[in-house]
Design a protein around this motif. Sequence first.
Motif, PDB file in Angstrom:
ATOM      1  N   GLU A  47       0.847  -1.191   0.000  1.00 59.70           N
ATOM      2  CA  GLU A  47       0.000   0.000   0.000  1.00 59.70           C
ATOM      3  C   GLU A  47       0.883   1.241   0.000  1.00 59.70           C
ATOM      4  OE1 GLU A  47      -3.952   0.209   2.270  1.00 59.70           O
ATOM      5  OE2 GLU A  47      -2.513   1.213   3.602  1.00 59.70           O
ATOM      6  N   ASP A 113      -8.449  -6.940   0.073  1.00 61.76           N
ATOM      7  CA  ASP A 113      -9.177  -5.711  -0.223  1.00 61.76           C
ATOM      8  C   ASP A 113     -10.133  -5.997  -1.366  1.00 61.76           C
ATOM      9  OD1 ASP A 113      -7.760  -4.268   1.688  1.00 61.76           O
ATOM     10  OD2 ASP A 113      -6.256  -3.582   0.257  1.00 61.76           O
ATOM     11  N   ARG A 118     -11.675  -3.513   3.348  1.00 64.70           N
ATOM     12  CA  ARG A 118     -10.626  -4.470   3.711  1.00 64.70           C
ATOM     13  C   ARG A 118     -11.239  -5.501   4.658  1.00 64.70           C
ATOM     14  NH1 ARG A 118      -5.080  -2.047   4.955  1.00 64.70           N
ATOM     15  NH2 ARG A 118      -5.111  -2.181   2.683  1.00 64.70           N
TER      16      ARG A 118
END
Length: 139
Positions: A47, A113, A118
């Motif tokens: 991420e 996700d 999530r």
Amino acid sequence: VNGKPESVYHIKYAYSADGLDWHRDNLSCIHPLKPNEANARPTVIEERGTFKMWFCYRGNEDFRDGIDSYRIGYAEASAAQPTVWRRNDRQAGITCGPEDFDDKMQAYPAVIDVGSKRYLFYNGNGFGVNGMCCAVWND
């Protein structure tokens, strides 16, 4: 250790350019917090240049729904230094739940996700004897 010896295992780092040929340099990603701690079942997502890992850990005595049972841990590494993980289990995003569900054990996490949500799937008490658990992150 009281009784029979139990397995102790650790999460190691490996990398591959093609997903077929893997390089393993015997580097531990997650270092135990106490002697004989085992850690296993990592799930990693990337991420914004940060690798995020959820994993489970346990002690070596009375870990089958006992005082040393599995819990979900968390660590991060930067994409620039993927072999250097910083462990911070308080950021795992989950605490023990209701009695007889996952108050004694939380094991084998998998994070995915889907769209803007999530999800954390994991096994609760008794290695998931009553089924698989699903937690949804709150924004």
